[in-house]
Design a protein around this motif. Structure first.
Motif, short mmCIF file in Angstrom:
data_model
loop_
_atom_site.label_atom_id
_atom_site.label_comp_id
_atom_site.label_asym_id
_atom_site.label_seq_id
_atom_site.Cartn_x
_atom_site.Cartn_y
_atom_site.Cartn_z
N SER A 123 5.02 -6.25 2.69
CA SER A 123 5.38 -5.44 1.59
C SER A 123 6.71 -4.94 2.38
N ALA A 158 -0.34 -7.08 -0.55
CA ALA A 158 0.78 -6.56 -0.45
C ALA A 158 1.87 -7.15 -0.47
N TYR A 159 2.74 -7.00 -1.17
CA TYR A 159 4.52 -8.07 -1.38
C TYR A 159 4.95 -6.76 -1.87
N ASN A 160 7.04 -7.34 -1.49
CA ASN A 160 7.51 -6.64 -2.12
C ASN A 160 8.35 -7.15 -3.16
N THR A 163 9.05 -10.82 -0.89
CA THR A 163 7.23 -11.81 -1.30
C THR A 163 8.09 -12.22 -2.46
#
Length: 243
Positions: A123, A158-160, A163
């Motif tokens: 993220s 976790a990512y944004n 991603t």
């Protein structure tokens, strides 16, 4: 003479200002175009998958691997005895460090997914950093399995937006989970792990997250048996994604 110089100087100043205006305007337009492109991509990108088809008779087990070498052989043996195939999401650095063990997983016929190259907080990564992590892992997985993975599980979930954009552009579905064994937490004994899974109300199409922990290996036989007693098929993530 002074007047002539002043006029020339004034024209030069005007020309410089015009050039600066053109440069600034072009930069702003380019930035807006880039931002619009990213926003458009993110708006249409596939969101992470936490659960498969709820009408499915399958429940998937996803084992994330960045460590746990001492436990993996036991897990593979149990899965072979139970005639069950699951999904292993591996980091690129782990495959690079332990190619022989990775090849054992592949040889056993389990599904291979990407867990990124390093166990980082995705993220907080830029678009290029996300791309680098996923591409590096893909290359090393293909080096030892000769098969491109199609599923990507970001470390810690976790990512944004970068991603998700990167994963989709590289041909991946981003996978999370619907049931977490939390087997890494202190106090996660065999019985606690089984209870965490079995107490959930809906197992159809669920994705169970686990890791190669000693207590997880102890819990696995009972967990498979109890799920099968509910007329569920224990399998891979791709099994629960089938419509």
């Amino acid at each position: 003479m002074i007047v002539i110089l002043s006029k020339k100087f004034f024209r030069i100043i005007i020309a410089i200002i015009l050039v600066l205006i053109i440069i600034i305007t072009g930069t702003i337009l380019y930035s807006k175009k880039t931002a619009t492109s990213t926003t458009t991509n993110y708006a249409t990108v596939n969101r992470p998958i936490e659960r498969g088809n709820e009408n499915s008779n399958y429940i998937a087990i996803a084992c994330n691997v960045d460590w746990g070498n001492e436990v993996i052989p036991e897990i593979l043996e149990i899965l072979e005895e139970k005639e069950v195939k699951i999904s292993f999401f591996v980091t690129g650095r782990w495959v690079k460090a332990f190619p022989e063990m990775f090849e054992e997983i592949v040889k056993a016929g389990h599904e291979i997914g990407s867990h990124g190259y390093q166990h980082l907080d995705y993220s907080k990564l830029t678009l290029e950093q996300n791309k680098d992590q996923i591409k590096q892992t893909e290359e090393i997985i293909m080096q030892y399995s000769n098969q491109k993975p199609s599923l990507f599980a970001p470390p810690s979930g976790a990512y944004n937006e970068y991603t998700l954009i990167t994963a989709q552009e590289l041909g991946y579905k981003t996978i999370l989970w619907s049931i977490d064994t939390i087997d890494w937490r202190q106090g996660s004994t065999k019985d606690v792990i089984v209870k965490r899974v079995m107490e959930k109300p809906n197992h159809h199409g669920a994705i169970v997250l686990m890791h190669p922990m000693p207590e997880t290996a102890k819990a696995l036989p009972a967990l498979i048996d109890q799920l099968q007693e509910k007329s569920l098929k224990v399998g891979r993530v791709s099994d629960v994604l089938v419509d």
